[in-house]
Design a protein around this motif. Structure first.
Motif, PDB file in Angstrom:
ATOM      1  N   VAL A 230       0.819  -1.381  -0.038  1.00 24.95           N
ATOM      2  CA  VAL A 230      -0.029  -0.026  -0.026  1.00 24.95           C
ATOM      3  C   VAL A 230       0.840   1.240  -0.153  1.00 24.95           C
ATOM      4  O   VAL A 230       1.759   1.346   0.886  1.00 24.95           O
ATOM      5  CB  VAL A 230      -0.809   0.116   1.021  1.00 24.95           C
ATOM      6  N   ASP A 231       0.659   2.045  -0.912  1.00 22.26           N
ATOM      7  CA  ASP A 231       1.428   3.190  -1.005  1.00 22.26           C
ATOM      8  C   ASP A 231       0.437   4.380  -1.376  1.00 22.26           C
ATOM      9  O   ASP A 231      -0.470   4.555  -2.208  1.00 22.26           O
ATOM     10  CB  ASP A 231       2.391   3.361  -2.271  1.00 22.26           C
ATOM     11  N   ALA A 232       0.058   5.033  -0.165  1.00 24.14           N
ATOM     12  CA  ALA A 232      -1.034   6.082   0.004  1.00 24.14           C
ATOM     13  C   ALA A 232      -0.609   7.034   0.913  1.00 24.14           C
ATOM     14  O   ALA A 232       0.188   7.049   2.075  1.00 24.14           O
ATOM     15  CB  ALA A 232      -2.254   5.288   0.497  1.00 24.14           C
ATOM     16  N   GLY A 233      -1.102   8.325   0.720  1.00 22.90           N
ATOM     17  CA  GLY A 233      -0.893   9.320   1.535  1.00 22.90           C
ATOM     18  C   GLY A 233      -2.066  10.242   2.158  1.00 22.90           C
ATOM     19  O   GLY A 233      -3.185   9.665   2.052  1.00 22.90           O
ATOM     20  N   ALA A 234      -1.756  11.400   2.626  1.00 25.62           N
ATOM     21  CA  ALA A 234      -2.965  12.440   2.761  1.00 25.62           C
ATOM     22  C   ALA A 234      -2.760  13.602   2.450  1.00 25.62           C
ATOM     23  O   ALA A 234      -1.306  14.087   2.285  1.00 25.62           O
ATOM     24  CB  ALA A 234      -3.317  12.421   4.303  1.00 25.62           C
ATOM     25  N   ASP A 235      -3.712  14.682   2.115  1.00 26.14           N
ATOM     26  CA  ASP A 235      -3.271  15.968   1.725  1.00 26.14           C
ATOM     27  C   ASP A 235      -4.230  17.043   2.449  1.00 26.14           C
ATOM     28  O   ASP A 235      -5.443  16.817   2.461  1.00 26.14           O
ATOM     29  CB  ASP A 235      -3.670  15.896  -0.045  1.00 26.14           C
TER      30      ASP A 235
END
Length: 424
Positions: A230-235
């Motif tokens: 899982v390669d995910a972020g937040a913004d």
């Protein structure tokens, strides 16, 4: 504004200092926020407006068609298209502001002949003096590449939001759930935690899909015994985190999975240890590649020596990307425009190739992948026939891959992970 007005004044002063000696008394620099882009076939619909990061970083404002002007004599002056009643009725006035100087004022100034040279930066199609414009843009990027304390604190907060997503995803992970469902668990938790949006398309790859670097989540169901990458972020208002973690579907790695995971973790730790002011980023990449190559040697992947596998680029079959990129204000942040001719190091083309400085924020994301498409490619088999034991590589092509990624702040001493709240 995302930060206090004094923060933006400080930033403007730093840029003005960086431009000293580049601008004369009759020069004007215009930094454009950009214009809204109409959706194809969307009639009156436009894509969500994203201001150019240089404009946003200097002003804190997100209006389309904004222009931030700088001259040695007048300093910084922002110009905006006035907010009309139609704008307010259709889109609302929240988050907008009234600007003392309009675009009409700017146009009159330009037509008045007070400026011999006008430089256009940001999101614009306007032409200006190419070499000088590039130098001004690079100087601006170099100033905003160093993160201030306000940015660092915000990124810590965003990392905590991303952590909520990783916790939700891990709690939902079980055989039979789909990659797409895992994506939804993650993103819902992140948005509920206060994020505005995702900084990029969330990557969820299970089994062999974990070896796809930008795996788009599918309806594929995860299977017992697989890994999920899982390669995910937040913004928040384009400030973001970029994080990668790997999970075992059954909650525990097999022996083979743990070996690969530990290898990548060793490469990660060795890379972070090098992240200090004065280090060349290419050296961080090459260290990570050497650690991965040495691990592959233990598993009988190489015909040749580790040195030969690295120098020939054969390592790129199993580690095809650079070790990281600048991050913070957008997922690629300032990039590295000074790097006009990106070089390959151990087979990977590094778009970021610079000396690390204090307060840079950069991802460290080594990986080891066994991609079926590479392992079965006849051209690669021929190219690296003297280096790769393809019969051994064949045994791994259903494995997938492992990548670990954090956002690393360069300090005077040891580097600091701003995303270590998400446990590895």
């Amino acid at each position: 504004m995302l930060f206090a007005e004094s923060v933006y004044k400080t930033r403007q002063g730093k840029v003005a200092d960086a431009w000293k000696g580049l601008l004369g008394p009759q020069d004007l620099v215009l930094i454009h926020s950009g214009e809204a882009v109409q959706k194809p076939g969307g009639l009156d619909q436009t894509y969500d407006f994203l201001p150019h990061p240089s404009y946003f970083w200097l002003t804190g404002h997100r209006r389309d068609e904004g222009v931030m002007a700088y001259s040695v004599s007048e300093g910084w002056i922002e110009h905006q298209r006035p907010l009309s009643p139609v704008d307010i009725v259709w889109e609302g006035a929240e988050g907008n502001f009234e600007c003392e100087h309009t675009l009409v004022d700017l146009q009159k100034k330009l037509q008045g002949g007070a400026y011999k040279r006008v430089f256009h930066l940001g999101q614009t199609s306007e032409k200006s003096f190419e070499a000088e414009t590039r130098e001004l843009s690079i100087k601006l990027d170099q100033v905003r590449r160093c993160k201030d304390s306000h940015e660092v604190q915000l990124i810590r907060q965003i990392a905590a939001m991303a952590n909520k997503g990783y916790q939700a995803l891990q709690n939902a992970l079980r055989p039979g759930i789909t990659e797409r469902e895992l994506q939804l668990h993650y993103e819902n938790a992140v948005l509920m935690a206060g994020a505005d949006k995702m900084p990029y398309g969330s990557i969820v790859g299970s089994g062999e899909n974990a070896a796809i670097l930008h795996a788009v989540p599918t309806k594929k169901k995860v299977v017992s015994g697989e890994l999920v990458l899982v390669d995910a972020g937040a913004d928040i208002e384009d400030y973001c985190v970029d994080i990668t973690r790997v999970f075992a579907v059954d909650g525990k790695f097999t022996g083979q999975q743990k070996d690969v995971y530990d290898l990548v973790h060793d490469a990660y730790k060795a890379s972070v240890a090098l992240c200090r002011p004065g280090t060349q980023w290419r050296d961080v990449h090459m260290k990570s590649a050497r650690v991965i190559a040495e691990g592959l040697q233990q598993w009988g992947i190489w015909k040749s020596s580790v040195d030969a596998a690295l120098e020939s680029g054969a390592i790129s079959v199993f580690y095809p990307h650079g070790v990281g990129h600048l991050v913070g204000l957008k997922v690629r942040d300032t990039g590295n425009p000074e790097n006009v001719n990106p070089q390959r190091y151990y087979g990977a083309r590094l778009r970021v190739d610079l000396e690390l400085k204090e307060n840079y924020l950069i991802t460290v994301e080594p990986g080891c992948y066994f991609a079926r498409a590479f392992i079965e490619d006849n051209d690669l088999r021929e190219k690296y026939k003297d280096h790769i034991q393809w019969s051994e590589a064949e045994k791994w092509k259903s494995f997938g891959g492992v990548r670990l990624e954090d956002d690393i702040l360069i300090t005077k001493g040891e580097a600091e992970s701003l995303t270590n709240v998400v446990l590895k």
